[in-house]
Design an enzyme around this catalytic site. Structure first.
Site, PDB file in Angstrom:
ATOM      1  N   GLU A  79      10.831  34.815 -66.289  1.00 42.51           N
ATOM      2  CA  GLU A  79      11.075  34.153 -64.994  1.00 42.51           C
ATOM      3  C   GLU A  79      12.574  34.104 -64.669  1.00 42.51           C
ATOM      4  O   GLU A  79      13.362  33.553 -65.448  1.00 42.51           O
ATOM      5  CB  GLU A  79      10.515  32.716 -65.034  1.00 42.51           C
ATOM      6  N   LYS A 259       6.454  21.245 -66.180  1.00 41.83           N
ATOM      7  CA  LYS A 259       6.502  22.723 -66.188  1.00 41.83           C
ATOM      8  C   LYS A 259       7.952  23.183 -66.262  1.00 41.83           C
ATOM      9  O   LYS A 259       8.292  24.110 -66.990  1.00 41.83           O
ATOM     10  CB  LYS A 259       5.807  23.290 -64.940  1.00 41.83           C
ATOM     11  N   ASP A 275       4.495  29.430 -82.171  1.00 40.86           N
ATOM     12  CA  ASP A 275       3.233  29.514 -81.431  1.00 40.86           C
ATOM     13  C   ASP A 275       3.336  28.656 -80.177  1.00 40.86           C
ATOM     14  O   ASP A 275       3.191  27.436 -80.235  1.00 40.86           O
ATOM     15  CB  ASP A 275       2.118  29.017 -82.369  1.00 40.86           C
ATOM     16  N   HIS A 373      17.440  30.050 -56.324  1.00 43.41           N
ATOM     17  CA  HIS A 373      16.426  31.035 -56.704  1.00 43.41           C
ATOM     18  C   HIS A 373      16.492  32.302 -55.858  1.00 43.41           C
ATOM     19  O   HIS A 373      16.017  33.342 -56.275  1.00 43.41           O
ATOM     20  CB  HIS A 373      15.032  30.426 -56.520  1.00 43.41           C
TER      21      HIS A 373
HETATM   22  P1  NDP Z   1       1.500  30.632 -92.781  1.00 48.31           P
HETATM   23  O1  NDP Z   1       0.054  30.691 -92.970  1.00 48.31           O
HETATM   24  O2  NDP Z   1       2.238  31.934 -92.700  1.00 48.31           O
HETATM   25  O3  NDP Z   1       2.091  29.698 -93.925  1.00 48.31           O
HETATM   26  C1  NDP Z   1       3.431  29.564 -94.141  1.00 48.31           C
HETATM   27  C2  NDP Z   1       3.734  30.065 -95.518  1.00 48.31           C
HETATM   28  O4  NDP Z   1       5.137  30.255 -95.639  1.00 48.31           O
HETATM   29  C3  NDP Z   1       3.381  29.039 -96.584  1.00 48.31           C
HETATM   30  O5  NDP Z   1       2.061  29.160 -96.999  1.00 48.31           O
HETATM   31  C4  NDP Z   1       4.366  29.359 -97.689  1.00 48.31           C
HETATM   32  O6  NDP Z   1       3.722  30.194 -98.596  1.00 48.31           O
HETATM   33  C5  NDP Z   1       5.469  30.143 -97.000  1.00 48.31           C
HETATM   34  N1  NDP Z   1       6.747  29.448 -97.109  1.00 48.31           N
HETATM   35  C6  NDP Z   1       7.900  30.000 -97.542  1.00 48.31           C
HETATM   36  N2  NDP Z   1       8.888  29.120 -97.518  1.00 48.31           N
HETATM   37  C7  NDP Z   1       8.382  27.954 -97.065  1.00 48.31           C
HETATM   38  C8  NDP Z   1       8.935  26.674 -96.796  1.00 48.31           C
HETATM   39  N3  NDP Z   1      10.208  26.410 -97.031  1.00 48.31           N
HETATM   40  N4  NDP Z   1       8.130  25.727 -96.303  1.00 48.31           N
HETATM   41  C9  NDP Z   1       6.825  25.969 -96.038  1.00 48.31           C
HETATM   42  N5  NDP Z   1       6.236  27.157 -96.269  1.00 48.31           N
HETATM   43  C10 NDP Z   1       7.011  28.151 -96.790  1.00 48.31           C
HETATM   44  O7  NDP Z   1       1.916  29.844 -91.465  1.00 48.31           O
HETATM   45  P2  NDP Z   1       1.552  28.390 -90.996  1.00 48.31           P
HETATM   46  O8  NDP Z   1       0.702  27.655 -91.967  1.00 48.31           O
HETATM   47  O9  NDP Z   1       2.834  27.766 -90.582  1.00 48.31           O
HETATM   48  O10 NDP Z   1       0.657  28.664 -89.724  1.00 48.31           O
HETATM   49  C11 NDP Z   1       1.247  29.129 -88.542  1.00 48.31           C
HETATM   50  C12 NDP Z   1       0.389  30.220 -87.968  1.00 48.31           C
HETATM   51  O11 NDP Z   1      -0.930  29.740 -87.768  1.00 48.31           O
HETATM   52  C13 NDP Z   1       0.880  30.645 -86.620  1.00 48.31           C
HETATM   53  O12 NDP Z   1       0.832  32.053 -86.576  1.00 48.31           O
HETATM   54  C14 NDP Z   1      -0.155  30.061 -85.665  1.00 48.31           C
HETATM   55  O13 NDP Z   1      -0.255  30.838 -84.504  1.00 48.31           O
HETATM   56  C15 NDP Z   1      -1.415  30.116 -86.485  1.00 48.31           C
HETATM   57  N6  NDP Z   1      -2.515  29.202 -86.163  1.00 48.31           N
HETATM   58  C16 NDP Z   1      -2.420  28.174 -85.251  1.00 48.31           C
HETATM   59  C17 NDP Z   1      -3.485  27.356 -85.004  1.00 48.31           C
HETATM   60  C18 NDP Z   1      -3.324  26.212 -84.055  1.00 48.31           C
HETATM   61  O14 NDP Z   1      -2.225  25.928 -83.635  1.00 48.31           O
HETATM   62  N7  NDP Z   1      -4.405  25.521 -83.675  1.00 48.31           N
HETATM   63  C19 NDP Z   1      -4.774  27.542 -85.707  1.00 48.31           C
HETATM   64  C20 NDP Z   1      -4.734  28.604 -86.674  1.00 48.31           C
HETATM   65  C21 NDP Z   1      -3.649  29.403 -86.882  1.00 48.31           C
HETATM   66  P3  NDP Z   1       4.021  30.039-100.156  1.00 48.31           P
HETATM   67  O15 NDP Z   1       4.350  28.626-100.429  1.00 48.31           O
HETATM   68  O16 NDP Z   1       2.781  30.507-100.801  1.00 48.31           O
HETATM   69  O17 NDP Z   1       5.192  30.942-100.400  1.00 48.31           O
END
Ligand code: NDP
Length: 422
Positions: A79, A259, A275, A373
């Site tokens: 935008e 908005k 997200d 705008h």
């Molecule tokens: P992930 O599933 O990618 O989990 C994040 C991973 O990052 C952790 O499991 C961890 O893995 C790793 N990690 C590394 N460093 C860190 C840190 N310092 N702190 C925390 N984690 C760390 O992502 P999210 O759980 O954040 O989920 C976000 C995603 O889910 C987005 O893509 C979103 O679009 C989607 N989503 C959204 C929904 C909603 O909003 N309703 C529903 C379902 C999905 P490890 O500890 O094993 O290294």
């Protein structure tokens, strides 16, 4: 000769300036200049049925002062005028000491819901009496988040409508937004609870109403700094406060007020790989938390006659997880922002929302929104009509003088121009 402003430079010159100022490395600038698409391998594995890639321009808001730190903020947005407005507000806020932010808690919430339980009261009491067991289930479900110092923090059982048993799980997801972390823990707890209590398990999932990740940003403006050629700063401030009050009693206005705030917020959320659907859902549920939909920000006089703006909204953004580690531009944007952690990022984004709101209200109560705008709108119309970069310089002044600024006028004027230039 007068030094051109940042927005008057070419894209390559802007990148060179950011490198010169130490905001971007040469490698990152080269990467942005090349604007390579994602590889098929990455794009094809990120989503299902991938058939192409979708382009959105990336811009920067310069020198946003938040908690006494200056940030270069990447905006991914289609935008026109959003970045110009944010830049303008950033400049004014900077002259007034900048934005101050705070985030009291940063937890995500999950919901586990059961129904058809024989004895709801006894079921609720079982949850309260078996916290240790449930915390152990959560730890086993996601040990790595516990290792990082996070994981389940609190379980709150509630009976709803004499029908449902809801368990609210507060989870510390550290630097991740945490949707998947929360969902994994919720599902593990749900199964453990159902095994014990029976009934029907309805759902176990995070809620996007991330009310435990609320950020507050504020800014205090000396009204004298708002003065324009035609209006006194105090008059503008008074009208901004009145417009902010009006949004509290008119849902139609509150929607547009919010908005405008989301214009900037979504742009940074997208640029940082977060997200934006989750953020939108959370923000609007927060705006409606008292029943009536309310503006996310408000403006008032301080006791010493300064204009004070304040925004309050949930911003569960992450620095890792989801697509953040996958998209190269997101990595560059994090480096451009020089942001260290998720809390800091949330503060910057809240400040951006308030800056956007400040710019919109100020424009609305002084010049009106269209004045600023028009030039950008004319540019979009000219590009859509097919004007080349060289033709734009000739076409834009003609378009801005036209009685009706629309596609038909842009097409007609471009045809005339081409006939004359033949
Ligand atoms: P992930 O599933 O990618 O989990 C994040 C991973 O990052 C952790 O499991 C961890 O893995 C790793 N990690 C590394 N460093 C860190 C840190 N310092 N702190 C925390 N984690 C760390 O992502 P999210 O759980 O954040 O989920 C976000 C995603 O889910 C987005 O893509 C979103 O679009 C989607 N989503 C959204 C929904 C909603 O909003 N309703 C529903 C379902 C999905 P490890 O500890 O094993 O290294």
């Amino acid at each position: 000769m007068k030094k051109p402003k940042f927005y008057q430079l070419t894209k390559d010159e802007r990148l060179a300036t950011l490198v010169e100022q130490g905001h971007l490395s040469q490698t990152d600038a080269d990467c942005l200049a090349a604007a390579e698409p994602l590889s098929d391998e990455i794009a094809g594995n990120m989503i299902e049925n991938q058939i192409g890639q979708y382009q959105v321009p990336l811009g920067v808001v310069q020198d946003l002062l938040v908690n006494q730190q200056v940030y270069q903020v990447p905006f991914a947005i289609e935008e026109p005028s959003v970045i110009a407005a944010a830049n303008n507000a950033a400049k004014m806020a900077r002259a007034n000491g900048g934005f101050v932010t705070e985030q009291l808690t940063r937890l995500m919430t999950g919901e586990v819901v059961l129904e058809k339980l024989v004895d709801l009261v006894a079921a609720k009491a079982w949850i309260s009496g078996n916290n240790d067991h449930l915390f152990e289930v959560a730890r086993a479900a996601h040990p790595s988040i516990v290792k990082r110092g996070g994981g389940l923090q609190k379980i709150t059982p509630t009976i709803i409508d004499d029908r449902f048993l809801k368990l609210e799980l507060q989870i510390d997801t550290k630097e991740a937004m945490g949707a998947n972390i929360v969902n994994t823990i919720c599902e593990a707890i749900a199964h453990a609870v159902q095994e014990q209590l029976g009934g029907t398990l309805l759902l176990s999932v995070l809620t996007n109403a991330a009310f435990e990740s609320v950020v507050i940003a504020s800014v205090t403006i000396d009204p004298a700094t708002l003065t324009t050629a035609t209006l006194a700063g105090k008059t503008i401030a008074e009208k901004m406060i009145a417009a902010s009050d009006f949004a509290k009693v008119d849902v139609a206005r509150a929607a547009t007020h919010n908005k405008g705030i989301m214009n900037g917020i979504d742009a940074v959320v997208l640029a940082t790989g977060n997200d934006w659907r989750a953020i939108e859902a959370g923000v609007h549920s927060y705006a409606a938390k008292k029943g009536a939909y309310q503006p996310l920000s408000s403006w008032e006089w301080t006791t010493d006659q300064q204009l004070r703006g304040r925004i309050e909204l949930p911003l569960p953004v992450g620095m890792v997880g989801g697509s953040i580690g996958i998209l190269p531009t997101v990595q560059i944007n994090q480096r451009l922002l020089k942001v260290q952690n998720a809390r800091e990022l949330a503060g910057i984004i809240a400040a951006v929302g308030l800056a956007q709101n400040f710019a919109a209200l100020k424009a609305l109560v002084s010049d009106g929104i269209q004045k600023g705008h028009m030039a950008l709108q004319a540019k979009s119309l000219a590009i859509a009509a097919g004007a080349t970069e060289t033709e734009l310089t000739q076409l834009l002044p003609l378009l801005l003088k036209a009685t009706h600024l629309n596609t038909a006028t842009a097409t007609e004027l471009l045809a005339q121009l081409r006939a004359e230039n033949k």
